[in-house]
Design a protein around this motif. Structure first.
Motif, PDB file in Angstrom:
ATOM      1  N   ALA A  33     -38.243   8.966  39.337  1.00 21.30           N
ATOM      2  CA  ALA A  33     -38.952   8.026  38.467  1.00 21.30           C
ATOM      3  C   ALA A  33     -38.273   6.659  38.579  1.00 21.30           C
ATOM      4  O   ALA A  33     -37.074   6.564  38.871  1.00 21.30           O
ATOM      5  CB  ALA A  33     -38.949   8.509  37.034  1.00 21.30           C
ATOM      6  N   GLY A  34     -39.038   5.600  38.310  1.00 22.64           N
ATOM      7  CA  GLY A  34     -38.526   4.248  38.481  1.00 22.64           C
ATOM      8  C   GLY A  34     -37.319   3.918  37.640  1.00 22.64           C
ATOM      9  O   GLY A  34     -36.491   3.075  38.017  1.00 22.64           O
ATOM     10  N   TYR A  35     -37.161   4.594  36.497  1.00 18.27           N
ATOM     11  CA  TYR A  35     -36.041   4.272  35.608  1.00 18.27           C
ATOM     12  C   TYR A  35     -34.710   4.828  36.124  1.00 18.27           C
ATOM     13  O   TYR A  35     -33.647   4.524  35.575  1.00 18.27           O
ATOM     14  CB  TYR A  35     -36.303   4.764  34.177  1.00 18.27           C
ATOM     15  N   GLN A  36     -34.741   5.631  37.196  1.00 14.65           N
ATOM     16  CA  GLN A  36     -33.498   6.146  37.773  1.00 14.65           C
ATOM     17  C   GLN A  36     -32.760   5.087  38.594  1.00 14.65           C
ATOM     18  O   GLN A  36     -31.655   5.328  39.086  1.00 14.65           O
ATOM     19  CB  GLN A  36     -33.814   7.333  38.689  1.00 14.65           C
ATOM     20  N   VAL A  37     -33.345   3.913  38.731  1.00 19.15           N
ATOM     21  CA  VAL A  37     -32.867   2.919  39.686  1.00 19.15           C
ATOM     22  C   VAL A  37     -31.428   2.434  39.495  1.00 19.15           C
ATOM     23  O   VAL A  37     -30.778   2.072  40.490  1.00 19.15           O
ATOM     24  CB  VAL A  37     -33.850   1.714  39.736  1.00 19.15           C
ATOM     25  N   PRO A  38     -30.837   2.388  38.283  1.00 15.49           N
ATOM     26  CA  PRO A  38     -29.467   1.860  38.210  1.00 15.49           C
ATOM     27  C   PRO A  38     -28.475   2.586  39.107  1.00 15.49           C
ATOM     28  O   PRO A  38     -27.658   1.943  39.778  1.00 15.49           O
ATOM     29  CB  PRO A  38     -29.114   2.030  36.724  1.00 15.49           C
ATOM     30  N   ILE A  39     -28.538   3.912  39.157  1.00 10.25           N
ATOM     31  CA  ILE A  39     -27.556   4.631  39.975  1.00 10.25           C
ATOM     32  C   ILE A  39     -27.878   4.485  41.458  1.00 10.25           C
ATOM     33  O   ILE A  39     -26.977   4.478  42.300  1.00 10.25           O
ATOM     34  CB  ILE A  39     -27.477   6.117  39.549  1.00 10.25           C
ATOM     35  N   TRP A  40     -29.162   4.342  41.806  1.00 10.33           N
ATOM     36  CA  TRP A  40     -29.516   4.110  43.219  1.00 10.33           C
ATOM     37  C   TRP A  40     -28.952   2.777  43.694  1.00 10.33           C
ATOM     38  O   TRP A  40     -28.374   2.694  44.776  1.00 10.33           O
ATOM     39  CB  TRP A  40     -31.033   4.102  43.407  1.00 10.33           C
ATOM     40  N   VAL A  41     -29.128   1.742  42.894  1.00  8.41           N
ATOM     41  CA  VAL A  41     -28.635   0.413  43.263  1.00  8.41           C
ATOM     42  C   VAL A  41     -27.109   0.425  43.341  1.00  8.41           C
ATOM     43  O   VAL A  41     -26.513  -0.170  44.253  1.00  8.41           O
ATOM     44  CB  VAL A  41     -29.132  -0.638  42.254  1.00  8.41           C
ATOM     45  N   THR A  42     -26.474   1.107  42.405  1.00  9.19           N
ATOM     46  CA  THR A  42     -25.017   1.209  42.421  1.00  9.19           C
ATOM     47  C   THR A  42     -24.519   1.776  43.744  1.00  9.19           C
ATOM     48  O   THR A  42     -23.543   1.286  44.329  1.00  9.19           O
ATOM     49  CB  THR A  42     -24.536   2.092  41.256  1.00  9.19           C
ATOM     50  N   LYS A  43     -25.190   2.793  44.221  1.00 14.48           N
ATOM     51  CA  LYS A  43     -24.800   3.427  45.498  1.00 14.48           C
ATOM     52  C   LYS A  43     -25.209   2.570  46.694  1.00 14.48           C
ATOM     53  O   LYS A  43     -24.392   2.300  47.588  1.00 14.48           O
ATOM     54  CB  LYS A  43     -25.446   4.807  45.597  1.00 14.48           C
ATOM     55  N   GLU A  44     -26.457   2.138  46.730  1.00 17.56           N
ATOM     56  CA  GLU A  44     -26.990   1.464  47.920  1.00 17.56           C
ATOM     57  C   GLU A  44     -26.370   0.095  48.166  1.00 17.56           C
ATOM     58  O   GLU A  44     -26.282  -0.361  49.307  1.00 17.56           O
ATOM     59  CB  GLU A  44     -28.511   1.330  47.809  1.00 17.56           C
TER      60      GLU A  44
END
Length: 320
Positions: A33-44
């Motif tokens: 879901a779109g709200y999962q994005v903080p941890i994706w950005v942290t990693k990427e």
């Protein structure tokens, strides 16, 4: 789930692995879901490396599985909504919540075109993923705010987003709750958005960061550096459209840039900085999972790391 959590909690008390120093850590999240994005950005964006955290990011569907893994020591950090950790905590699990990036339901009530207002939901079938999670809680809190009794509607476990969209199109369901980018897709199908639930009064801790209390106690420096990376990632989500949209496209494998941009525009203003957990939302979650009011859950929250970072001026450095 309660029996599994209790077993693993008891086992985890005897497990030295969670207290042992580790060179590499594991971070879990629950879906796409779109709200999962903080941890994706942290990693990427390489922020874990910046703060010298060697970690793997894993998608682990099923919130109870994440709690089992956290209690068993196979993961160290979890980005997760409040329902499962609160459930585990109230059953005796020694978990701690240290931050919360989003304190509003990210969902929208989506319905068939003939349903024009919340009162039209009376007597209708509302699809949710399953009973017992954030999906059901969001529906119940919306009904409460609209003064619609729970027994005035038929809440049905209807599975993942795709199944519920099919249910709406075939009239097997009258309404459901979706989050961007799925809400945007639903509107393209001619379905009606009744209300964005972020506009309601109800609060709910989403994207919380949860860990084992023993891990926080024994590896406080690691936890603090992880939180610094996460907070900087969250700051990028809130302020840097281009980088966040690129991460969305990569993780979601979504080539429709317009859809992804709308997703960012919906979420970016809703995140919290500093990422503190709403006590009101935490208490409401505890009442939901325990089926009683005045449930003691505040001791689960430990924002001392956030307090330290704020005192040290960390948040001010992000604005430079």
């Amino acid at each position: 789930m309660f029996r599994i959590v209790l077993f693993l909690w008891a086992a985890s008390l005897l497990m030295p692995s969670i207290l042992a120093a580790q060179d590499r850590y594991v971070i879990s999240y629950g879906g796409f879901a779109g709200y999962q994005v903080p941890i994706w950005v942290t990693k990427e964006l390489g922020l874990l490396d910046k703060y010298k955290i060697q970690a793997d990011l894993v998608m682990m569907p099923g919130s109870s599985r994440q709690m089992q893994a956290l209690l068993g020591g196979s993961i160290q950090f979890s980005q997760i909504d409040a329902t499962a950790p609160v459930t585990a905590y109230l059953q005796g699990a020694n978990l701690v919540m240290v931050a919360g990036a989003l304190n509003k339901f990210p969902f929208s009530f989506v319905a068939r075109p003939e349903i024009r207002r919340p009162s039209d939901l009376i007597g209708k079938k509302i699809g949710i993923v399953n009973f017992g999670g954030q999906n059901e809680l969001s529906v119940l809190m919306a009904l409460k705010e609209w003064n619609i009794p729970r027994d005035a509607v038929n809440i049905i476990p209807a599975g993942p987003t795709e199944s519920r969209l099919v249910g709406l199109n075939t009239k097997a369901l009258d309404a459901t709750v979706l989050a961007p980018p799925q809400t945007i897709q639903a509107e393209r199908l001619g379905l009606r958005t009744l209300v964005h639930m972020s506009e309601l009064k109800a609060s709910f801790p989403l994207d919380t960061i949860v860990m084992h209390r023993a891990f926080l106690r024994q590896h406080r420096d690691v936890a603090k550096r992880f939180l610094q990376a996460f907070i900087e990632g969250l700051h990028q989500v809130m302020t840097n459209k281009e980088k966040t949209v690129s991460v969305y496209q990569k993780v979601l494998k979504q080539s429709d840039r317009a859809l992804v941009e709308k997703t960012w525009e919906y979420y970016a203003p809703q995140f919290s900085m500093p990422p503190r957990v709403s006590l009101e939302g935490l208490r409401a979650t505890a009442e939901f999972v325990a089926k009683k009011v005045n449930t003691d859950v505040e001791a689960m929250l430990d924002e001392s790391l956030l307090d330290e970072l704020e005192k040290e001026g960390f948040f001010k450095t992000l604005k430079r």
